[in-house]
Design an enzyme around this catalytic site. Structure first.
Site: not given
Ligand code: NDP
Ligand code: 2IT
Length: 452
Positions: A131, A171
């Site tokens: 990461k 992420d």
């Molecule tokens: P994005 O940046 O696309 O979206 C993040 C969302 O979470 C936004 O709505 C953001 O709000 C909100 N957010 C971020 N920080 C906070 C906080 N401290 N308190 C409240 N809301 C918050 O990220 P992802 O959707 O990609 O990621 C979301 C979660 O999923 C993370 O935990 C990530 O590690 C996990 N994840 C992501 C994967 C992926 O493929 N993208 C895969 C597996 C897990 P705002 O717009 O205000 O910042």
């Molecule tokens: O938390 C996660 O699994 C991710 N942000 C996606 C990682 C990836 O390599 O697609």
């Protein structure tokens, strides 16, 4: 050889981990959650003790930190810190996302890289765990500032990654736009067009369904947990937090399957739409968050629904819960409220969104609980398939990749059932199942390599 009784117990193990990693509370939390299951599992398996497997997985192979210097639109010099935590390449190249958020620090990235190691193992694909990211805050930055930051970040990171070495992805704060800039700079620096990043645009090596994969996968996990109890998503009221990549495609798939998504949120608060955030309203959210980079409160203005500033959605009654924003966004008091409001299942879309004591409450109440390393593994799984497609220089058909996602999620569910089955009840402990199934493959590979 040491007798089993001479081994450290979990309290001693955690005390050592805390001493070696002072102040890294998220990292301690993630390791404890895995260790509490793994210690039980290996209690009569000498080789895992002798080879110090957990101790080694909880010590990243390496951590790279670097200065990221860039110029803002006013010409000011700005300095951020970049990181890549390469946790384990026991079963494949390091693999995991990049997070750009002001909260990013070494503890958060170590917890994420540690979790990723087990998650990637659960996918059944040859992917190690890593990461990275930066404390750079993308909010309010212009497109040009984002581009300059990404170029500067990659100008150091490129030395440490490679399609067979370490393959980053998105992420929080890193989506299609950032991956485009990062890939462009990597290609410019190395003159190589390779699968060094995933989540790329479809025009330059991206995979069908990668964008949707995490959210869809979370819902497939939920579907499998419910179907084991002869239940389904259709007609259920669903609470989603976040409004980013994971939350959006979770909401889309829930709606497709007949569920009613009544909440979404961002870091400023949540909206409650009791009629449901349907496909058309979701289009509004995608445009708002991806194109206009606006606030979720604008949804409330557009559709005349309440917005709760500074709050999370957990006091709204709902049967299915999908925390999809960030770590530790759902505490034990929230868990109590959700349980008393009729929640029957939780699938973690974000990484470690539920505090440990909250998880314990859900599990004790018999709520179906899919931990993040199982529930959100669909994203990295399709990243793995993006790497395969890049290696053979082909793009697979969308239906084929979608079908693979469905099968991979089903397989993860089955692994959780196998290792999380309880002796005295039909209830599955998905947390335990995911931790043990994820651990075994990495551990056995490490045993094969000897003391390295
Ligand atoms: P994005 O940046 O696309 O979206 C993040 C969302 O979470 C936004 O709505 C953001 O709000 C909100 N957010 C971020 N920080 C906070 C906080 N401290 N308190 C409240 N809301 C918050 O990220 P992802 O959707 O990609 O990621 C979301 C979660 O999923 C993370 O935990 C990530 O590690 C996990 N994840 C992501 C994967 C992926 O493929 N993208 C895969 C597996 C897990 P705002 O717009 O205000 O910042
Ligand atoms: O938390 C996660 O699994 C991710 N942000 C996606 C990682 C990836 O390599 O697609």
């Amino acid at each position: 050889m040491m007798a089993i009784s001479d081994h450290v117990n979990i309290d001693q193990f955690m005390a050592g981990l805390r001493r070696r990693n002072p102040g890294e509370t998220e990292f301690h939390q993630a390791v404890y959650e895995v260790a509490s299951n793994v210690f039980d599992f290996i209690s009569n398996k000498e080789i895992y003790h002798e080879m110090q497997i957990l101790r080694r997985i909880a010590e990243p192979d390496r951590i790279v930190t670097f200065r990221v210097c860039w110029q803002d639109d006013q010409g000011n010099i700005r300095v951020n810190r970049g990181y890549r935590v390469q946790n384990s390449n026991a079963i494949g190249p390091y693999k995991g996302g990049l997070r750009f958020d002001s909260s990013v620090n070494q503890s958060i990235l170590k917890f994420l890289a540690f979790e990723q190691t087990f998650k990637n193992s659960l996918t059944g694909l040859p992917l190690g765990g890593g990461k990275g990211g930066s404390d750079f805050n993308p909010k309010g930055k212009s497109d040009n500032e984002i581009m300059r930051f990404c170029q500067s970040f990659m100008t150091e990171l490129f030395r440490h990654i490679g399609d067979d070495i370490d393959v980053p992805a998105g992420d929080i704060g890193v989506g299609a736009r950032e991956i485009g800039y990062l890939f462009g700079q990597y290609k410019r620096l190395t003159n190589r067009f390779s699968g060094v990043l995933t989540g790329k645009g479809l025009e330059f090596g991206g995979s069908p369904i990668r964008k949707e994969a995490t959210g869809y996968g979370v819902v497939y996990m939920m579907e499998d947990m419910l179907s084991r109890r002869a239940d389904h998503i259709e007609g259920k009221t669903c609470l989603v937090s976040g409004s980013g990549n994971v939350a959006t495609y979770t909401a889309e798939k829930v709606t497709d399957l007949g569920g009613i998504v009544v909440t979404m949120s961002d870091s400023s608060g949540f909206v409650y739409d009791k009629d449901g955030i349907d496909a058309e309203k979701l289009e509004f959210i995608i445009d708002l968050k991806v194109n206009r980079r606006g606030r979720i409160s604008e949804y409330a203005e557009e559709y005349g629904v309440p917005f709760y500033a500074g709050e999370r959605p957990w006091r709204v009654p709902g049967e299915l819960v999908f925390p999809s924003a960030t770590q530790n966004e759902l505490n034990p008091a929230d868990a109590d409220i959700l349980i008393s409001n009729g929640c029957i299942a939780v699938a973690e879309g974000a990484n470690m969104p539920v505090e440990q004591k909250g998880v314990e409450k859900f599990v004790a109440a018999g709520i179906l609980f899919a931990p993040s390393k199982a529930a959100n593994a669909g994203g990295v799984a399709i990243s793995g398939l993006e790497m395969s497609q890049n290696s053979i220089r082909r793009t697979w058909d969308v239906n084929e990749v979608h079908q693979s996602l469905r099968e991979i999620m089903h397989n993860i569910h089955e692994q959780c059932v196998e290792y999380g089955a309880q002796a005295d009840s039909d209830h599955i402990d998905y947390v335990k199942g995911a931790n043990i199934a994820g651990f075994i493959k990495v551990a056995n590979a490490m045993i094969a390599y000897g003391a390295v």
